[in-house]
Design a protein around this motif. Structure first.
Motif, PDB file in Angstrom:
ATOM      1  N   ALA A  91       0.825  -1.214   0.000  1.00 44.56           N
ATOM      2  CA  ALA A  91       0.000   0.000   0.000  1.00 44.56           C
ATOM      3  C   ALA A  91       0.862   1.267   0.000  1.00 44.56           C
ATOM      4  CB  ALA A  91      -0.944   0.005   1.200  1.00 44.56           C
ATOM      5  N   GLU A  92       2.079   1.159   0.562  1.00 43.22           N
ATOM      6  CA  GLU A  92       2.981   2.323   0.600  1.00 43.22           C
ATOM      7  C   GLU A  92       3.334   2.808  -0.804  1.00 43.22           C
ATOM      8  OE1 GLU A  92       6.503   1.365   2.848  1.00 43.22           O
ATOM      9  OE2 GLU A  92       5.302   0.307   4.346  1.00 43.22           O
ATOM     10  N   TYR A  93       3.253   1.920  -1.792  1.00 39.39           N
ATOM     11  CA  TYR A  93       3.647   2.279  -3.158  1.00 39.39           C
ATOM     12  C   TYR A  93       2.458   2.702  -4.010  1.00 39.39           C
ATOM     13  CZ  TYR A  93       7.894   0.090  -1.622  1.00 39.39           C
ATOM     14  OH  TYR A  93       9.019  -0.213  -0.902  1.00 39.39           O
ATOM     15  N   LEU A  94       1.263   2.564  -3.449  1.00 38.52           N
ATOM     16  CA  LEU A  94       0.049   2.885  -4.209  1.00 38.52           C
ATOM     17  C   LEU A  94      -0.434   4.282  -3.857  1.00 38.52           C
ATOM     18  CD1 LEU A  94      -1.788  -0.520  -3.708  1.00 38.52           C
ATOM     19  CD2 LEU A  94      -0.627   0.282  -5.767  1.00 38.52           C
ATOM     20  N   PRO A  95      -1.194   4.897  -4.773  1.00 34.99           N
ATOM     21  CA  PRO A  95      -1.766   6.211  -4.436  1.00 34.99           C
ATOM     22  C   PRO A  95      -2.643   6.063  -3.197  1.00 34.99           C
ATOM     23  CG  PRO A  95      -2.208   5.617  -6.734  1.00 34.99           C
ATOM     24  CD  PRO A  95      -1.597   4.420  -6.086  1.00 34.99           C
ATOM     25  N   LYS A  96      -2.730   7.120  -2.413  1.00 35.76           N
ATOM     26  CA  LYS A  96      -3.548   7.073  -1.201  1.00 35.76           C
ATOM     27  C   LYS A  96      -4.975   6.711  -1.604  1.00 35.76           C
ATOM     28  CE  LYS A  96      -4.792   9.849   2.795  1.00 35.76           C
ATOM     29  NZ  LYS A  96      -6.107   9.186   2.811  1.00 35.76           N
ATOM     30  N   GLN A  97      -5.554   5.756  -0.888  1.00 41.24           N
ATOM     31  CA  GLN A  97      -6.907   5.313  -1.204  1.00 41.24           C
ATOM     32  C   GLN A  97      -7.928   6.377  -0.771  1.00 41.24           C
ATOM     33  OE1 GLN A  97      -7.683   2.045  -2.813  1.00 41.24           O
ATOM     34  NE2 GLN A  97      -5.626   2.722  -3.304  1.00 41.24           N
ATOM     35  N   LEU A  98      -8.997   6.484  -1.543  1.00 41.83           N
ATOM     36  CA  LEU A  98     -10.063   7.440  -1.218  1.00 41.83           C
ATOM     37  C   LEU A  98     -10.835   6.967   0.003  1.00 41.83           C
ATOM     38  CD1 LEU A  98     -11.495   7.897  -4.816  1.00 41.83           C
ATOM     39  CD2 LEU A  98     -10.277   9.634  -3.522  1.00 41.83           C
ATOM     40  N   SER A  99     -11.271   7.897   0.821  1.00 44.33           N
ATOM     41  CA  SER A  99     -12.138   7.536   1.944  1.00 44.33           C
ATOM     42  C   SER A  99     -13.524   7.237   1.354  1.00 44.33           C
ATOM     43  CB  SER A  99     -12.233   8.698   2.936  1.00 44.33           C
ATOM     44  OG  SER A  99     -12.976   9.761   2.355  1.00 44.33           O
ATOM     45  N   ASP A 100     -14.383   6.620   2.144  1.00 41.61           N
ATOM     46  CA  ASP A 100     -15.740   6.330   1.665  1.00 41.61           C
ATOM     47  C   ASP A 100     -16.470   7.623   1.300  1.00 41.61           C
ATOM     48  OD1 ASP A 100     -15.329   3.642   1.976  1.00 41.61           O
ATOM     49  OD2 ASP A 100     -16.299   3.524   3.945  1.00 41.61           O
ATOM     50  N   GLU A 101     -16.245   8.672   2.090  1.00 44.38           N
ATOM     51  CA  GLU A 101     -16.912   9.963   1.831  1.00 44.38           C
ATOM     52  C   GLU A 101     -16.459  10.528   0.485  1.00 44.38           C
ATOM     53  OE1 GLU A 101     -15.230   9.373   4.855  1.00 44.38           O
ATOM     54  OE2 GLU A 101     -17.141   8.754   5.737  1.00 44.38           O
ATOM     55  N   GLU A 102     -15.120  10.502   0.247  1.00 47.74           N
ATOM     56  CA  GLU A 102     -14.586  11.030  -1.012  1.00 47.74           C
ATOM     57  C   GLU A 102     -15.135  10.237  -2.200  1.00 47.74           C
ATOM     58  OE1 GLU A 102     -10.121  12.590   0.134  1.00 47.74           O
ATOM     59  OE2 GLU A 102     -10.516  10.448   0.284  1.00 47.74           O
ATOM     60  N   LEU A 103     -15.148   8.907  -2.045  1.00 50.97           N
ATOM     61  CA  LEU A 103     -15.648   8.049  -3.115  1.00 50.97           C
ATOM     62  C   LEU A 103     -17.128   8.341  -3.386  1.00 50.97           C
ATOM     63  CD1 LEU A 103     -15.199   5.753  -5.132  1.00 50.97           C
ATOM     64  CD2 LEU A 103     -15.690   4.130  -3.292  1.00 50.97           C
ATOM     65  N   ASP A 104     -17.928   8.434  -2.319  1.00 55.20           N
ATOM     66  CA  ASP A 104     -19.352   8.708  -2.482  1.00 55.20           C
ATOM     67  C   ASP A 104     -19.590  10.045  -3.185  1.00 55.20           C
ATOM     68  OD1 ASP A 104     -20.082   6.310  -1.379  1.00 55.20           O
ATOM     69  OD2 ASP A 104     -20.559   7.118   0.614  1.00 55.20           O
ATOM     70  N   ALA A 105     -18.770  11.051  -2.871  1.00 55.78           N
ATOM     71  CA  ALA A 105     -18.924  12.360  -3.497  1.00 55.78           C
ATOM     72  C   ALA A 105     -18.667  12.278  -5.001  1.00 55.78           C
ATOM     73  CB  ALA A 105     -17.987  13.371  -2.843  1.00 55.78           C
ATOM     74  N   ILE A 106     -17.603  11.554  -5.377  1.00 53.49           N
ATOM     75  CA  ILE A 106     -17.266  11.396  -6.805  1.00 53.49           C
ATOM     76  C   ILE A 106     -18.381  10.628  -7.512  1.00 53.49           C
ATOM     77  CG2 ILE A 106     -15.661  10.286  -8.427  1.00 53.49           C
ATOM     78  CD1 ILE A 106     -13.418  10.899  -6.349  1.00 53.49           C
ATOM     79  N   VAL A 107     -18.862   9.571  -6.867  1.00 54.48           N
ATOM     80  CA  VAL A 107     -19.925   8.749  -7.451  1.00 54.48           C
ATOM     81  C   VAL A 107     -21.217   9.563  -7.594  1.00 54.48           C
ATOM     82  CG1 VAL A 107     -21.433   6.747  -7.072  1.00 54.48           C
ATOM     83  CG2 VAL A 107     -18.960   6.535  -6.727  1.00 54.48           C
ATOM     84  N   ALA A 108     -21.571  10.345  -6.577  1.00 56.12           N
ATOM     85  CA  ALA A 108     -22.799  11.139  -6.613  1.00 56.12           C
ATOM     86  C   ALA A 108     -22.768  12.103  -7.799  1.00 56.12           C
ATOM     87  CB  ALA A 108     -22.968  11.911  -5.299  1.00 56.12           C
ATOM     88  N   GLU A 109     -21.605  12.716  -8.015  1.00 55.72           N
ATOM     89  CA  GLU A 109     -21.425  13.630  -9.134  1.00 55.72           C
ATOM     90  C   GLU A 109     -21.636  12.889 -10.464  1.00 55.72           C
ATOM     91  OE1 GLU A 109     -17.486  15.820 -10.144  1.00 55.72           O
ATOM     92  OE2 GLU A 109     -18.073  16.416  -8.108  1.00 55.72           O
ATOM     93  N   ALA A 110     -21.048  11.702 -10.563  1.00 54.12           N
ATOM     94  CA  ALA A 110     -21.154  10.903 -11.786  1.00 54.12           C
ATOM     95  C   ALA A 110     -22.590  10.440 -12.022  1.00 54.12           C
ATOM     96  CB  ALA A 110     -20.209   9.705 -11.713  1.00 54.12           C
ATOM     97  N   VAL A 111     -23.293  10.083 -10.951  1.00 54.29           N
ATOM     98  CA  VAL A 111     -24.689   9.655 -11.065  1.00 54.29           C
ATOM     99  C   VAL A 111     -25.525  10.814 -11.626  1.00 54.29           C
ATOM    100  CG1 VAL A 111     -26.778   9.039  -9.755  1.00 54.29           C
ATOM    101  CG2 VAL A 111     -24.624   7.842  -9.300  1.00 54.29           C
ATOM    102  N   ALA A 112     -25.292  12.003 -11.092  1.00 57.04           N
ATOM    103  CA  ALA A 112     -26.018  13.187 -11.572  1.00 57.04           C
ATOM    104  C   ALA A 112     -25.717  13.429 -13.053  1.00 57.04           C
ATOM    105  CB  ALA A 112     -25.631  14.405 -10.738  1.00 57.04           C
ATOM    106  N   GLU A 113     -24.440  13.287 -13.406  1.00 52.72           N
ATOM    107  CA  GLU A 113     -24.013  13.470 -14.797  1.00 52.72           C
ATOM    108  C   GLU A 113     -24.696  12.455 -15.720  1.00 52.72           C
ATOM    109  OE1 GLU A 113     -19.645  13.563 -16.358  1.00 52.72           O
ATOM    110  OE2 GLU A 113     -19.638  14.541 -14.392  1.00 52.72           O
ATOM    111  N   ALA A 114     -24.713  11.197 -15.307  1.00 52.74           N
ATOM    112  CA  ALA A 114     -25.310  10.124 -16.115  1.00 52.74           C
ATOM    113  C   ALA A 114     -26.819  10.341 -16.264  1.00 52.74           C
ATOM    114  CB  ALA A 114     -25.026   8.765 -15.493  1.00 52.74           C
TER     115      ALA A 114
END
Length: 155
Positions: A91-114
């Motif tokens: 995990a130290e070599y991977l980009p920092k994982q999104l929190s559930d809140e961050e992920l939900d925000a991105i998804v909510a935006e995409a749902v609205a877009e779709a």
């Protein structure tokens, strides 16, 4: 000259061997051999780009997570802990994982877009995933993304 991700892994492996850090050195050794396997998999041997190396590390980390879950279900706590610890090294070599809140925000935006584009019902899932995937690339696992999308589409 910029150091590549692969050479960073190699340097970190050498450091781990010097420190006699067995967990770290064996994890990095396995990951480097997975990278090498990938490099010789095609018709011609080639050097992987950092993005491709990242994909290999992501795949290796996912294997550890799945193995840890399987060992935990099978009552083999010690093996599960080992897999988890190896996953943390990767995990130290991977980009920092999104929190559930961050992920939900991105998804909510995409749902609205779709929805604005007229995607409804089961079709919306694919449309939303197309928008979300590039935005979360490497920062959230596919299964997690799909679950978040499903949850918001039903809501």
């Amino acid at each position: 000259m910029t150091t590549t991700l692969k050479s960073k892994l190699q340097d970190d492996l050498n450091a781990a061997i010097k420190e006699r850090n067995e967990l770290r050195s064996s994890t990095l050794r396995l990951t480097l051999s997975a990278i090498t396997n990938e490099e010789v998999a095609g018709k011609a041997k080639r050097e992987l780009s950092d993005d491709e190396v990242l994909k290999v590390i992501t795949r290796e980390a996912k294997k550890r997570r799945e193995a840890a879950e399987a060992f935990a279900k099978g009552g083999r706590a010690e093996s599960a802990e080992r897999e988890k610890a190896e996953g943390e090294v990767l995990a130290e070599y991977l980009p920092k994982q999104l929190s559930d809140e961050e992920l939900d925000a991105i998804v909510a935006e995409a749902v609205a877009e779709a929805r604005a584009a007229g995607a409804e019902g089961p079709k919306a899932m694919g449309a939303v995933m197309k928008v979300v995937n590039p935005k979360v690339a490497g920062r959230a696992e596919g299964g997690r993304v799909a679950a978040a999308v499903k949850k918001l589409l039903q809501g």
